[in-house]
Design an enzyme around this catalytic site. Sequence first.
Site: not given
Length: 307
Positions: A133, A136-137
């Site tokens: 992701c 997200c990261d």
Amino acid sequence: MDIRNVIIIGSGPAGWTAAIYAARADLKPLIFEGNEPGGQLMTTTDVENFPGFVNGVMGPELMGVMRDQAKRFQTEIISAHVTSVDFSQQPLKVTVGEKDYFAKSVIISTGATARRLGLESEKQLYGKGVSACATCDGFFFKGKKVIIVGGGDSAMEEAMFLTRFAEVTIVHRRDAFRASKIMQERVMANPKITIIWNSAVDEILGVDVGHVTGVRLKDTVTGETREMAIDGVFASIGHEPNVSLFKDVLDLDEKGYLKTVPGTSKTNIPGVFAAGDVQDSHYRQAITAAGSGCMAALDAEKYLAGL
Ligand code: NAP
């Protein structure tokens, strides 16, 4: 026994659209949001192709407004993951842990989940430089070097997103991208993205030190391997339908997706309908998922009227 009209399993665009239509038809739907409420759009940034949003909309925001809209019409929402189903007789049974729920019809909209490379090193280094992701990261890779594996729209989108933070290389197993032309053009025009064609990730390096230090790439034409020093690996290589609850219960198609009667959302069991990515290996768009959620609610309404 409390027997509902319709239970919806899964809360992506298909599930919420089914809920909105079912609720407006006064069917008082109950929706189980599942382990990943909102589905894949929760890990997407700009959605530019969902009609109605001139300047695009963020994935989580879109899912938030769909949820609010379903709630406005008194959809009952349970934030739980369905653990089993029994569709062998009416009423249909949906179980969450120890608790059973019953309904005359069920709409399945459990979506699909990101595919993994399938390497042992990928498992061991997950969260330690390996991620599925970018949204997200990505932030954790500020000033670092990362690779994105894949040649579809998701890989293009994630590569562009990651250039905000990192030096990005796309590794693709063929010599042409599958992605739409506009996305390809954006990637090709982005000076912060390098592309390595005809290559697959053979191994992720760094298990011995506990974080990603590089990858071993294999040339898919010559078979030659080489190592490349990087800090992060993002696999963006498509999805698998979330059918584990239904494998021995409903018919699947040759790709493992829920099989529906063409042009409808009907599965092989009367009263059970499927919508969204769990039954669509072809289009897989938020808007087509939403459209099929609408179809499922209308099909369920008609089915209930005929009982
Ligand atoms: P996808 O279109 O199925 O692409 C998957 C990519 O991963 C392909 O390039 C494939 O290579 C590669 N791949 C698959 N398995 C692999 C493996 N084991 N090792 C290495 N590479 C592998 O999936 P997606 O990009 O997630 O897109 C899914 C759908 O969502 C598509 O319909 C797409 O158009 C849509 N989407 C749209 C947008 C947008 O319009 N903004 C954004 C994201 C996604 P091959 O090409 O060689 O098969």
